[in-house]
Design a protein around this motif. Structure first.
Motif, PDB file in Angstrom:
ATOM      1  N   GLY A 192       0.837  -1.203   0.000  1.00  0.00           N
ATOM      2  CA  GLY A 192       0.000   0.000   0.000  1.00  0.00           C
ATOM      3  C   GLY A 192       0.870   1.251   0.000  1.00  0.00           C
ATOM      4  N   ASN A 193       0.362   2.342   0.611  1.00  0.00           N
ATOM      5  CA  ASN A 193       1.125   3.593   0.699  1.00  0.00           C
ATOM      6  C   ASN A 193       2.105   3.505   1.861  1.00  0.00           C
ATOM      7  OD1 ASN A 193      -0.397   4.555  -1.431  1.00  0.00           O
ATOM      8  ND2 ASN A 193      -1.830   5.682  -0.126  1.00  0.00           N
ATOM      9  N   SER A 194       3.167   2.777   1.626  1.00  0.00           N
ATOM     10  CA  SER A 194       4.164   2.533   2.663  1.00  0.00           C
ATOM     11  C   SER A 194       5.561   2.770   2.095  1.00  0.00           C
ATOM     12  CB  SER A 194       4.035   1.098   3.183  1.00  0.00           C
ATOM     13  OG  SER A 194       5.073   0.788   4.072  1.00  0.00           O
ATOM     14  N   TYR A 195       6.447   3.297   2.955  1.00  0.00           N
ATOM     15  CA  TYR A 195       7.820   3.571   2.514  1.00  0.00           C
ATOM     16  C   TYR A 195       8.816   2.933   3.476  1.00  0.00           C
ATOM     17  CZ  TYR A 195       5.246   6.950  -0.239  1.00  0.00           C
ATOM     18  OH  TYR A 195       4.347   7.525  -1.093  1.00  0.00           O
ATOM     19  N   GLY A 196       8.572   1.690   3.782  1.00  0.00           N
ATOM     20  CA  GLY A 196       9.441   0.960   4.685  1.00  0.00           C
ATOM     21  C   GLY A 196       8.604  -0.023   5.477  1.00  0.00           C
ATOM     22  N   SER A 197       9.206  -1.082   5.912  1.00  0.00           N
ATOM     23  CA  SER A 197       8.488  -2.129   6.624  1.00  0.00           C
ATOM     24  C   SER A 197       7.996  -1.619   7.980  1.00  0.00           C
ATOM     25  CB  SER A 197       9.423  -3.333   6.809  1.00  0.00           C
ATOM     26  OG  SER A 197       8.776  -4.329   7.561  1.00  0.00           O
ATOM     27  N   HIS A 198       6.677  -1.692   8.196  1.00  0.00           N
ATOM     28  CA  HIS A 198       6.096  -1.272   9.473  1.00  0.00           C
ATOM     29  C   HIS A 198       4.621  -1.668   9.525  1.00  0.00           C
ATOM     30  CE1 HIS A 198       4.636   2.002   6.897  1.00  0.00           C
ATOM     31  NE2 HIS A 198       3.750   2.285   7.857  1.00  0.00           N
ATOM     32  N   LEU A 199       4.040  -1.630  10.728  1.00  0.00           N
ATOM     33  CA  LEU A 199       2.602  -1.842  10.900  1.00  0.00           C
ATOM     34  C   LEU A 199       1.948  -0.478  11.135  1.00  0.00           C
ATOM     35  CD1 LEU A 199      -0.031  -3.430  11.461  1.00  0.00           C
ATOM     36  CD2 LEU A 199       0.684  -3.480  13.889  1.00  0.00           C
ATOM     37  N   HIS A 200       0.964  -0.178  10.306  1.00  0.00           N
ATOM     38  CA  HIS A 200       0.139   1.005  10.544  1.00  0.00           C
ATOM     39  C   HIS A 200      -1.002   0.549  11.437  1.00  0.00           C
ATOM     40  CE1 HIS A 200      -2.084   4.758   9.586  1.00  0.00           C
ATOM     41  NE2 HIS A 200      -3.151   3.947   9.687  1.00  0.00           N
ATOM     42  N   PHE A 201      -0.952   0.946  12.720  1.00  0.00           N
ATOM     43  CA  PHE A 201      -1.978   0.530  13.688  1.00  0.00           C
ATOM     44  C   PHE A 201      -2.881   1.728  13.978  1.00  0.00           C
ATOM     45  CE2 PHE A 201      -3.297  -0.090  18.225  1.00  0.00           C
ATOM     46  CZ  PHE A 201      -4.146  -1.167  17.997  1.00  0.00           C
ATOM     47  N   GLU A 202      -4.179   1.507  13.835  1.00  0.00           N
ATOM     48  CA  GLU A 202      -5.146   2.597  13.933  1.00  0.00           C
ATOM     49  C   GLU A 202      -6.257   2.192  14.895  1.00  0.00           C
ATOM     50  OE1 GLU A 202      -8.024   4.735  10.663  1.00  0.00           O
ATOM     51  OE2 GLU A 202      -5.932   4.330  10.066  1.00  0.00           O
ATOM     52  N   VAL A 203      -6.732   3.170  15.715  1.00  0.00           N
ATOM     53  CA  VAL A 203      -7.817   2.920  16.670  1.00  0.00           C
ATOM     54  C   VAL A 203      -8.903   3.976  16.470  1.00  0.00           C
ATOM     55  CG1 VAL A 203      -8.482   2.753  19.115  1.00  0.00           C
ATOM     56  CG2 VAL A 203      -6.241   1.914  18.371  1.00  0.00           C
ATOM     57  N   ARG A 204     -10.162   3.488  16.389  1.00  0.00           N
ATOM     58  CA  ARG A 204     -11.323   4.389  16.251  1.00  0.00           C
ATOM     59  C   ARG A 204     -12.359   3.999  17.313  1.00  0.00           C
ATOM     60  NH1 ARG A 204     -11.972   6.718  10.684  1.00  0.00           N
ATOM     61  NH2 ARG A 204      -9.994   6.316   9.600  1.00  0.00           N
ATOM     62  N   ILE A 205     -12.828   5.022  18.034  1.00  0.00           N
ATOM     63  CA  ILE A 205     -13.875   4.801  19.038  1.00  0.00           C
ATOM     64  C   ILE A 205     -15.062   5.680  18.666  1.00  0.00           C
ATOM     65  CG2 ILE A 205     -14.524   5.024  21.476  1.00  0.00           C
ATOM     66  CD1 ILE A 205     -11.639   4.529  22.223  1.00  0.00           C
ATOM     67  N   GLY A 206     -16.215   5.033  18.460  1.00  0.00           N
ATOM     68  CA  GLY A 206     -17.402   5.765  18.036  1.00  0.00           C
ATOM     69  C   GLY A 206     -17.213   6.409  16.670  1.00  0.00           C
ATOM     70  N   GLY A 207     -16.358   5.847  15.849  1.00  0.00           N
ATOM     71  CA  GLY A 207     -16.114   6.361  14.518  1.00  0.00           C
ATOM     72  C   GLY A 207     -15.058   7.447  14.472  1.00  0.00           C
ATOM     73  N   SER A 208     -14.576   7.875  15.607  1.00  0.00           N
ATOM     74  CA  SER A 208     -13.569   8.953  15.654  1.00  0.00           C
ATOM     75  C   SER A 208     -12.177   8.371  15.860  1.00  0.00           C
ATOM     76  CB  SER A 208     -13.885   9.931  16.795  1.00  0.00           C
ATOM     77  OG  SER A 208     -15.150  10.531  16.598  1.00  0.00           O
ATOM     78  N   VAL A 209     -11.193   8.962  15.175  1.00  0.00           N
ATOM     79  CA  VAL A 209      -9.810   8.500  15.278  1.00  0.00           C
ATOM     80  C   VAL A 209      -9.200   9.025  16.578  1.00  0.00           C
ATOM     81  CG1 VAL A 209      -7.539   8.567  14.229  1.00  0.00           C
ATOM     82  CG2 VAL A 209      -9.567   8.436  12.777  1.00  0.00           C
ATOM     83  N   ILE A 210      -8.502   8.109  17.305  1.00  0.00           N
ATOM     84  CA  ILE A 210      -7.761   8.519  18.497  1.00  0.00           C
ATOM     85  C   ILE A 210      -6.307   8.109  18.321  1.00  0.00           C
ATOM     86  CG2 ILE A 210      -9.842   8.267  19.925  1.00  0.00           C
ATOM     87  CD1 ILE A 210      -8.489   5.717  21.110  1.00  0.00           C
ATOM     88  N   ASP A 211      -5.463   8.622  19.176  1.00  0.00           N
ATOM     89  CA  ASP A 211      -4.044   8.289  19.127  1.00  0.00           C
ATOM     90  C   ASP A 211      -3.847   6.910  19.752  1.00  0.00           C
ATOM     91  OD1 ASP A 211      -1.299   8.095  19.268  1.00  0.00           O
ATOM     92  OD2 ASP A 211      -1.009  10.179  19.925  1.00  0.00           O
ATOM     93  N   PRO A 212      -3.357   5.925  18.976  1.00  0.00           N
ATOM     94  CA  PRO A 212      -3.224   4.562  19.521  1.00  0.00           C
ATOM     95  C   PRO A 212      -2.176   4.443  20.627  1.00  0.00           C
ATOM     96  CG  PRO A 212      -3.186   4.554  17.120  1.00  0.00           C
ATOM     97  CD  PRO A 212      -3.017   5.976  17.559  1.00  0.00           C
TER      98      PRO A 212
END
Length: 277
Positions: free
Chosen positions: A248-268
């Motif tokens: 995908g849109n990646s520039y190096g090996s890593h995990l993009h970890f994302e958290v959403r509560i009630g549909g809103s993005v928060i800092d994981p």
């Protein structure tokens, strides 16, 4: 002198008359002889033709009847008597397509079959390619260390960019070597899992109910073919779900970890620090 001349003339006339009579008798004799000769030749010809046929006919009268097969045997040939031949019934199925519509229909069916065979071959090749690209999971634990309802999805990593970078980045980059195990951060239901989801690349999404709060966690940029679960599957906290990659849109090996509560993005990062056991 005159008397001698008269006698000579008379003698000459007598000789001429004698010759004329002789010629007439000779001619009268030749004509009957010629006629007899012609009749004899004709009779001989008729005899030559008729006698063999007569002999054959008279001999055949006493012999047994000769069949068509016996006559043909002398020529070493076989024949089929018309009365013995049979006509087998014919059906429409014994014939190939003869009309333009039937020919076009057959061509279309053959083309469709060829396309189906090609598609099946391509699918088989794709499956084989995916299977061969799937990394080995030998020695990888199915449950991450720690306790509690929330776990870190990668146990050993280097922190990277997070939502607070000011670039609209909605997740936290957990930098780790390609092939590092990724675990489910919380128990729940897989809502999406695919080899390509927009800029996430190989990714999945899990919906969890944590003490009555619906929390969605997202995992992006995995290795092709490393997804361990599909949409609709139930997972437990710490269950192995894939491997760190660079898709995908990646520039190096890593995990993009994302958290959403009630549909809103928060800092994981602070969320994990506060909830992981």
């Amino acid at each position: 002198m005159p008397e001698t001349t008269i006698e000579t003339t008379s003698q000459t006339s007598a000789d001429a008359t004698t010759r004329q009579k002789a010629a007439t008798r000779s001619s009268a004799f030749v004509r009957p002889v010629r006629t007899v000769a012609i009749l004899g030749a004709v009779g001989a010809l008729v005899a030559a033709i008729a006698l063999p046929a007569f002999v054959s006919t008279s001999g055949a009268a006493d012999a047994a009847p000769v069949t068509t097969e016996q006559l043909a045997a002398g020529n070493a040939q076989s024949i089929v008597v018309a009365s013995e031949a049979t006509q087998a019934p014919s059906t429409r199925g014994q014939f190939t397509a003869t009309t333009p519509d039937e020919i076009e229909k057959r061509k279309a069916e053959e083309a469709a079959a060829a396309r189906a065979a090609s598609a099946a071959a391509a699918a088989a090749a794709s499956t084989a390619s995916t299977s061969s690209s799937r990394p080995s999971l030998a020695g990888m634990a199915l449950v991450a260390p720690g306790s509690g309802a929330v776990r870190y999805p990668v146990t050993s990593f280097t922190p990277g960019e997070g939502p607070g970078s000011g670039r609209g980045h909605e997740g936290w980059d957990m930098i780790a070597p390609e092939g590092t195990p990724i675990y489910a951060a919380a128990a729940g239901t897989v809502t999406a899992s695919a080899e390509s989801i927009g800029g996430y690349g190989v990714s999945m999404m899990i919906m969890s109910n944590l003490n009555g709060t619906m929390v969605e966690t997202r995992y992006g940029h995995m290795v092709y073919g490393s997804r361990m679960v599909e949409a609709g599957d139930q997972v437990s906290a710490g269950q192995l779900i894939g491997l760190v990659g660079n898709t995908g849109n990646s520039y190096g090996s890593h995990l993009h970890f994302e958290v959403r509560i009630g549909g809103s993005v928060i800092d994981p990062e602070p969320w994990l620090a506060a909830n992981a056991g």
